[in-house]
Design a protein around this motif. Structure first.
Motif, PDB file in Angstrom:
ATOM      1  N   GLY A   1      50.801  63.661  67.861  1.00 24.29           N
ATOM      2  CA  GLY A   1      49.661  64.389  68.398  1.00 24.29           C
ATOM      3  C   GLY A   1      48.375  63.743  67.938  1.00 24.29           C
ATOM      4  O   GLY A   1      48.290  63.252  66.813  1.00 24.29           O
ATOM      5  N   HIS A   2      47.372  63.711  68.845  1.00 25.02           N
ATOM      6  CA  HIS A   2      46.049  63.220  68.457  1.00 25.02           C
ATOM      7  C   HIS A   2      44.997  64.235  68.847  1.00 25.02           C
ATOM      8  O   HIS A   2      45.228  65.117  69.669  1.00 25.02           O
ATOM      9  CB  HIS A   2      45.754  61.831  69.040  1.00 25.02           C
ATOM     10  CG  HIS A   2      45.541  61.764  70.517  1.00 25.02           C
ATOM     11  ND1 HIS A   2      44.426  62.235  71.144  1.00 25.02           N
ATOM     12  CD2 HIS A   2      46.320  61.255  71.497  1.00 25.02           C
ATOM     13  CE1 HIS A   2      44.507  62.018  72.443  1.00 25.02           C
ATOM     14  NE2 HIS A   2      45.664  61.435  72.687  1.00 25.02           N
ATOM     15  N   GLY A   3      43.845  64.114  68.216  1.00 23.01           N
ATOM     16  CA  GLY A   3      42.757  65.065  68.415  1.00 23.01           C
ATOM     17  C   GLY A   3      41.852  64.703  69.575  1.00 23.01           C
ATOM     18  O   GLY A   3      42.225  63.941  70.474  1.00 23.01           O
ATOM     19  N   THR A   4      40.637  65.232  69.522  1.00 24.75           N
ATOM     20  CA  THR A   4      39.668  65.071  70.616  1.00 24.75           C
ATOM     21  C   THR A   4      38.475  64.197  70.222  1.00 24.75           C
ATOM     22  O   THR A   4      37.445  64.222  70.905  1.00 24.75           O
ATOM     23  CB  THR A   4      39.141  66.457  71.061  1.00 24.75           C
ATOM     24  OG1 THR A   4      38.545  67.102  69.937  1.00 24.75           O
ATOM     25  CG2 THR A   4      40.238  67.316  71.644  1.00 24.75           C
ATOM     26  N   GLU A   5      38.602  63.437  69.160  1.00 25.12           N
ATOM     27  CA  GLU A   5      37.521  62.555  68.750  1.00 25.12           C
ATOM     28  C   GLU A   5      37.187  61.589  69.902  1.00 25.12           C
ATOM     29  O   GLU A   5      38.019  61.363  70.778  1.00 25.12           O
ATOM     30  CB  GLU A   5      37.926  61.729  67.515  1.00 25.12           C
ATOM     31  CG  GLU A   5      38.341  62.534  66.304  1.00 25.12           C
ATOM     32  CD  GLU A   5      39.820  62.935  66.306  1.00 25.12           C
ATOM     33  OE1 GLU A   5      40.224  63.581  65.333  1.00 25.12           O
ATOM     34  OE2 GLU A   5      40.557  62.617  67.265  1.00 25.12           O
ATOM     35  N   PRO A   6      35.988  60.983  69.904  1.00 26.42           N
ATOM     36  CA  PRO A   6      35.669  60.002  70.955  1.00 26.42           C
ATOM     37  C   PRO A   6      36.717  58.882  71.039  1.00 26.42           C
ATOM     38  O   PRO A   6      37.033  58.420  72.127  1.00 26.42           O
ATOM     39  CB  PRO A   6      34.301  59.454  70.531  1.00 26.42           C
ATOM     40  CG  PRO A   6      33.689  60.584  69.752  1.00 26.42           C
ATOM     41  CD  PRO A   6      34.852  61.241  69.025  1.00 26.42           C
ATOM     42  N   ASP A   7      37.244  58.454  69.916  1.00 26.40           N
ATOM     43  CA  ASP A   7      38.360  57.507  69.859  1.00 26.40           C
ATOM     44  C   ASP A   7      39.474  58.269  69.137  1.00 26.40           C
ATOM     45  O   ASP A   7      39.575  58.213  67.909  1.00 26.40           O
ATOM     46  CB  ASP A   7      37.950  56.257  69.078  1.00 26.40           C
ATOM     47  CG  ASP A   7      38.953  55.124  69.180  1.00 26.40           C
ATOM     48  OD1 ASP A   7      39.929  55.236  69.962  1.00 26.40           O
ATOM     49  OD2 ASP A   7      38.765  54.103  68.478  1.00 26.40           O
ATOM     50  N   PRO A   8      40.292  59.045  69.882  1.00 29.85           N
ATOM     51  CA  PRO A   8      41.221  59.993  69.252  1.00 29.85           C
ATOM     52  C   PRO A   8      42.121  59.371  68.180  1.00 29.85           C
ATOM     53  O   PRO A   8      42.668  58.288  68.362  1.00 29.85           O
ATOM     54  CB  PRO A   8      42.045  60.522  70.419  1.00 29.85           C
ATOM     55  CG  PRO A   8      41.155  60.344  71.607  1.00 29.85           C
ATOM     56  CD  PRO A   8      40.410  59.069  71.339  1.00 29.85           C
ATOM     57  N   ILE A   9      42.241  60.103  67.068  1.00 32.22           N
ATOM     58  CA  ILE A   9      43.038  59.696  65.914  1.00 32.22           C
ATOM     59  C   ILE A   9      44.302  60.555  65.882  1.00 32.22           C
ATOM     60  O   ILE A   9      44.238  61.769  66.080  1.00 32.22           O
ATOM     61  CB  ILE A   9      42.247  59.935  64.600  1.00 32.22           C
ATOM     62  CG1 ILE A   9      40.892  59.249  64.645  1.00 32.22           C
ATOM     63  CG2 ILE A   9      43.068  59.532  63.377  1.00 32.22           C
ATOM     64  CD1 ILE A   9      40.913  57.769  64.565  1.00 32.22           C
TER      65      ILE A   9
END
Length: 155
Positions: free
Chosen positions: A52-60
């Motif tokens: 799963g990744h988040g919603t950061e501009p460059d998702p982590i």
């Protein structure tokens, strides 16, 4: 292969990990893990790779279970610092971006296939992967997740 020790997650991290299963259920009506299970523990021990990744501009990535960590040949700590785009080779990143746009529009797809790359440069093809949008308790976007049990090495 020995089990990778389960990380010592905070309550907030456990809630974020639980979104992977609750969002999947909301989209499909199917359970990713048994409903009575400790969700974070069950996802961690699942035989399929789950990330799963988040919603950061460059998702982590914020989660990768032990199956995924073995495939990507990374520790949990290193994996959860990795921008998710770097899980694909440079030439496959445009394909990955199109995939994520499709998931954003549809909510979930269950037919994704593509090549990924491990930390040591080992390439593997995933197939029949489910990729879906994550939402928080208020229904706001919270990232995306993937689950795949079908992978083969690429020469």
């Amino acid at each position: 292969m020995p089990a990778i020790p389960i990380p010592d997650w905070t309550t907030d991290q456990r809630a974020r990990i639980a979104r992977i299963a609750t969002s999947y259920h909301a989209l499909t009506g199917r359970d990713l893990v048994p409903p009575s299970a400790d969700i974070a523990h069950a996802l961690w021990n699942a035989p399929a790779a789950i990330v799963g990744h988040g919603t950061e501009p460059d998702p982590i990535f914020y989660f990768g279970n032990q199956t995924a960590l073995r495939l990507f040949e990374m520790s949990f700590e290193d994996f959860t610092r990795l921008p998710s785009r770097l899980s694909a080779e440079p030439l496959a990143r445009d394909e990955r971006a199109r995939l994520l746009d499709r998931v954003t529009r549809l909510g979930i797809i269950e037919d994704y296939a593509g090549v990924r790359i491990s930390a040591t440069g080992r390439r593997f093809r995933i197939a029949n992967a489910a990729v879906w949008n994550l939402t928080d308790a208020q229904g706001h976007p919270a990232g995306q997740a993937a689950c795949f049990a079908d992978w083969t090495p690429v020469a």
